[in-house]
Write a protein that holds these residues in place. Structure first.
Motif, PDB file in Angstrom:
ATOM      1  N   GLU A 358       0.847  -1.189   0.000  1.00  0.00           N
ATOM      2  CA  GLU A 358       0.000   0.000   0.000  1.00  0.00           C
ATOM      3  C   GLU A 358       0.889   1.247   0.000  1.00  0.00           C
ATOM      4  O   GLU A 358       2.106   1.158   0.193  1.00  0.00           O
ATOM      5  CB  GLU A 358      -0.889   0.013   1.263  1.00  0.00           C
ATOM      6  N   HIS A 359       0.307   2.431  -0.136  1.00  0.00           N
ATOM      7  CA  HIS A 359       1.103   3.652  -0.036  1.00  0.00           C
ATOM      8  C   HIS A 359       1.518   3.857   1.421  1.00  0.00           C
ATOM      9  O   HIS A 359       0.685   3.743   2.325  1.00  0.00           O
ATOM     10  CB  HIS A 359       0.302   4.860  -0.531  1.00  0.00           C
ATOM     11  N   ALA A 360       2.788   4.183   1.641  1.00  0.00           N
ATOM     12  CA  ALA A 360       3.296   4.346   3.011  1.00  0.00           C
ATOM     13  C   ALA A 360       2.492   5.393   3.784  1.00  0.00           C
ATOM     14  O   ALA A 360       2.246   5.228   4.984  1.00  0.00           O
ATOM     15  CB  ALA A 360       4.776   4.721   2.983  1.00  0.00           C
ATOM     16  N   ASP A 361       2.052   6.454   3.117  1.00  0.00           N
ATOM     17  CA  ASP A 361       1.295   7.503   3.828  1.00  0.00           C
ATOM     18  C   ASP A 361      -0.018   6.954   4.382  1.00  0.00           C
ATOM     19  O   ASP A 361      -0.449   7.327   5.473  1.00  0.00           O
ATOM     20  CB  ASP A 361       0.992   8.681   2.890  1.00  0.00           C
ATOM     21  N   ASP A 362      -0.667   6.092   3.615  1.00  0.00           N
ATOM     22  CA  ASP A 362      -1.922   5.492   4.091  1.00  0.00           C
ATOM     23  C   ASP A 362      -1.667   4.585   5.302  1.00  0.00           C
ATOM     24  O   ASP A 362      -2.453   4.570   6.255  1.00  0.00           O
ATOM     25  CB  ASP A 362      -2.590   4.693   2.963  1.00  0.00           C
ATOM     26  N   LEU A 363      -0.572   3.826   5.248  1.00  0.00           N
ATOM     27  CA  LEU A 363      -0.236   2.943   6.374  1.00  0.00           C
ATOM     28  C   LEU A 363       0.062   3.768   7.624  1.00  0.00           C
ATOM     29  O   LEU A 363      -0.390   3.443   8.729  1.00  0.00           O
ATOM     30  CB  LEU A 363       0.965   2.063   6.012  1.00  0.00           C
ATOM     31  N   ILE A 364       0.808   4.855   7.442  1.00  0.00           N
ATOM     32  CA  ILE A 364       1.179   5.710   8.577  1.00  0.00           C
ATOM     33  C   ILE A 364      -0.066   6.395   9.156  1.00  0.00           C
ATOM     34  O   ILE A 364      -0.249   6.440  10.377  1.00  0.00           O
ATOM     35  CB  ILE A 364       2.258   6.735   8.138  1.00  0.00           C
ATOM     36  N   GLU A 365      -0.959   6.872   8.291  1.00  0.00           N
ATOM     37  CA  GLU A 365      -2.206   7.491   8.776  1.00  0.00           C
ATOM     38  C   GLU A 365      -3.026   6.491   9.583  1.00  0.00           C
ATOM     39  O   GLU A 365      -3.616   6.823  10.612  1.00  0.00           O
ATOM     40  CB  GLU A 365      -3.042   8.009   7.597  1.00  0.00           C
ATOM     41  N   ASP A 366      -3.055   5.243   9.117  1.00  0.00           N
ATOM     42  CA  ASP A 366      -3.822   4.210   9.835  1.00  0.00           C
ATOM     43  C   ASP A 366      -3.222   3.967  11.221  1.00  0.00           C
ATOM     44  O   ASP A 366      -3.950   3.910  12.218  1.00  0.00           O
ATOM     45  CB  ASP A 366      -3.834   2.919   9.003  1.00  0.00           C
ATOM     46  N   LEU A 367      -1.905   3.837  11.286  1.00  0.00           N
ATOM     47  CA  LEU A 367      -1.267   3.609  12.587  1.00  0.00           C
ATOM     48  C   LEU A 367      -1.440   4.822  13.490  1.00  0.00           C
ATOM     49  O   LEU A 367      -1.668   4.678  14.702  1.00  0.00           O
ATOM     50  CB  LEU A 367       0.221   3.282  12.397  1.00  0.00           C
ATOM     51  N   ALA A 368      -1.399   6.021  12.906  1.00  0.00           N
ATOM     52  CA  ALA A 368      -1.555   7.244  13.693  1.00  0.00           C
ATOM     53  C   ALA A 368      -2.944   7.285  14.344  1.00  0.00           C
ATOM     54  O   ALA A 368      -3.062   7.575  15.546  1.00  0.00           O
ATOM     55  CB  ALA A 368      -1.350   8.468  12.801  1.00  0.00           C
ATOM     56  N   GLN A 369      -3.999   6.942  13.579  1.00  0.00           N
ATOM     57  CA  GLN A 369      -5.339   6.974  14.176  1.00  0.00           C
ATOM     58  C   GLN A 369      -5.501   5.851  15.213  1.00  0.00           C
ATOM     59  O   GLN A 369      -6.170   6.033  16.220  1.00  0.00           O
ATOM     60  CB  GLN A 369      -6.447   6.980  13.105  1.00  0.00           C
ATOM     61  N   ALA A 370      -4.840   4.703  14.978  1.00  0.00           N
ATOM     62  CA  ALA A 370      -4.987   3.585  15.924  1.00  0.00           C
ATOM     63  C   ALA A 370      -4.250   3.875  17.236  1.00  0.00           C
ATOM     64  O   ALA A 370      -4.692   3.475  18.303  1.00  0.00           O
ATOM     65  CB  ALA A 370      -4.464   2.296  15.292  1.00  0.00           C
ATOM     66  N   LEU A 371      -3.117   4.593  17.135  1.00  0.00           N
ATOM     67  CA  LEU A 371      -2.366   4.940  18.350  1.00  0.00           C
ATOM     68  C   LEU A 371      -3.026   6.096  19.078  1.00  0.00           C
ATOM     69  O   LEU A 371      -2.796   6.304  20.275  1.00  0.00           O
ATOM     70  CB  LEU A 371      -0.919   5.297  17.987  1.00  0.00           C
ATOM     71  N   GLY A 372      -3.841   6.866  18.359  1.00  0.00           N
ATOM     72  CA  GLY A 372      -4.692   7.895  18.941  1.00  0.00           C
ATOM     73  C   GLY A 372      -3.953   9.124  19.485  1.00  0.00           C
ATOM     74  O   GLY A 372      -2.807   9.144  19.714  1.00  0.00           O
TER      75      GLY A 372
END
Ligand SMILES: *Cc1c(COP(=O)(O)O)cnc(C)c1O
Length: 372
Positions: A358-372
């Protein structure tokens, strides 16, 4: 030839009888004898050899720069064939943090049958030296190792193993043939769970042993492949061959994505530690930079707190799938300690990531929202 070219061409040829450009899936279990009783076309019975499997084995052999390869129905079956080549009284040196299925085989299957095993911290070559015995037949390396991605010096450990006449095998699954070449560094055998990066699409199981020389342990592994029958199906061989064609491009992109994800996590206040050989803070970084061409698509991180905090993060991701295994095109997240069971040495706050395409930015955004 370079790895991109080998991935597309190694072992393959246009089918002479039809001109088919893609490798045929040969389903036949049995092959015609010559009038004089011989088998001049090379195949007799599919457990012994099959044209599709032969193509895969030739491809794997060339990808690792070996002289021969034997394909199996899973990484676990390939591992078992190596241990089955030993006899009671033979001694094995293996890493304390080997793949949990490898540890299980040694502890639960082969030790009770008389194979002696020493588990060592494989990243410290002096511990390997101390563990050696006159009866040591095999030194098993796994690098980078799961889930802390510790890096073992393949050349150094192979040299130590050869000092007592032992065979040195490297489980190179996490690196794939793209990132490191154990045979060129002195290992005698390379093992792959082709289920992971080589297949690359989370849709086929397989394993392989590639040898630097004929004879020795490999001759017994080859004999056991037919004698014990843990062979891959022709279609499974075809799927692995299909995956291999894009292997160098996938692994390179996954390594770039993983480096970006690791850098993001390393700067996050809720993350206590990131384990990725590409980070300068990783204890194996300098060695990995020497021994590998890139740092791979696998990393782990520890969420501050413990098990419940890690589980909460894994529960909140949307793009990462909560699942075991790795090396596919889709990113996966896993609470490793849960999979490894009560005896695990893995920290309870640790989450493992298999970074996909996937695009790295999408992966990072997902982890960012999950870490809150
Ligand atoms: C997955 C894996 C294995 C076992 O392979 P299977 O195909 O699951 O049997 C062995 N070693 C390593 C490093 C692995 O990741």
């Amino acid at each position: 030839m370079r790895i991109e070219t080998l991935a597309v061409h190694a072992g393959r040829h246009v089918d002479p009888s039809t001109g088919a450009v893609a490798v045929p899936v040969h389903l036949a279990t049995t092959f015609e004898r010559d009038p004089d009783g011989g088998y001049s076309r090379g195949h007799l019975y599919a457990r012994n050899s099959n044209p599709t499997r032969e193509t895969l084995e030739a491809c794997l052999r060339d990808l690792e720069g070996g002289v021969a390869a034997a394909a199996f129905g899973s990484g676990t079956a390939a591992t078992a064939a190596v241990f089955q080549s030993l006899v009671p009284g033979d001694h094995v040196v293996a890493p304390m943090d080997a793949y949990h299925g490898t540890l299980r085989q040694l502890r639960e299957v082969f030790a009770p049958r008389g194979v002696e095993v020493s588990f060592v911290e494989m990243t410290d070559p002096s511990m390997v030296e101390t563990a050696l015995r006159p009866s040591t037949r095999l030194v098993w390396i796994e690098t980078p190792s799961n889930p802390l991605w510790k890096v073992t010096d393949i050349a150094r450990v192979a040299e130590i193993a050869h000092g007592v006449g032992a065979t040195c095998l490297c489980d190179s699954t996490a690196a794939s043939p793209v990132l490191q070449r154990p045979l060129a560094l002195g290992a005698d055998l390379v093992m792959h769970a082709t289920t992971k990066y080589l297949g690359g699409h989370s849709d086929v199981m397989g394993g392989a042993i590639v040898a630097a020389a004929e004879g020795g342990v490999f001759a017994r592994v080859r004999a056991l492949q037919a004698a014990l029958g843990a062979v891959p199906s022709p279609f499974d061989c075809w799927l692995v061959l299909r995956g291999i064609q894009t292997l160098p491009w996938r692994v390179r992109a996954q390594s770039e994505n993983a480096a970006r994800v690791a850098a993001f996590l390393a700067g996050h206040p809720r993350v206590a530690a990131v384990h990725y050989p590409g980070l300068a803070s990783h204890p194996g970084h300098a060695l990995a930079a020497r021994q590998m061409s890139a740092f791979g698509g696998m990393l782990s991180f520890q969420v501050r707190g413990g098990r419940d905090d890690a589980m909460a993060v894994a529960a909140k991701v949307r793009l990462f799938t909560r699942a075991t295994s790795f090396g596919g095109t889709e990113s996966l997240i896993e609470h490793r300690a849960s999979v490894e069971g009560p005896e695990t040495r893995t920290p309870q706050g640790l989450l493992r990531l298999s970074v996909g395409l996937e695009h790295a930015d999408d992966l990072i955004e997902d982890l960012a929202q999950a870490l809150g």
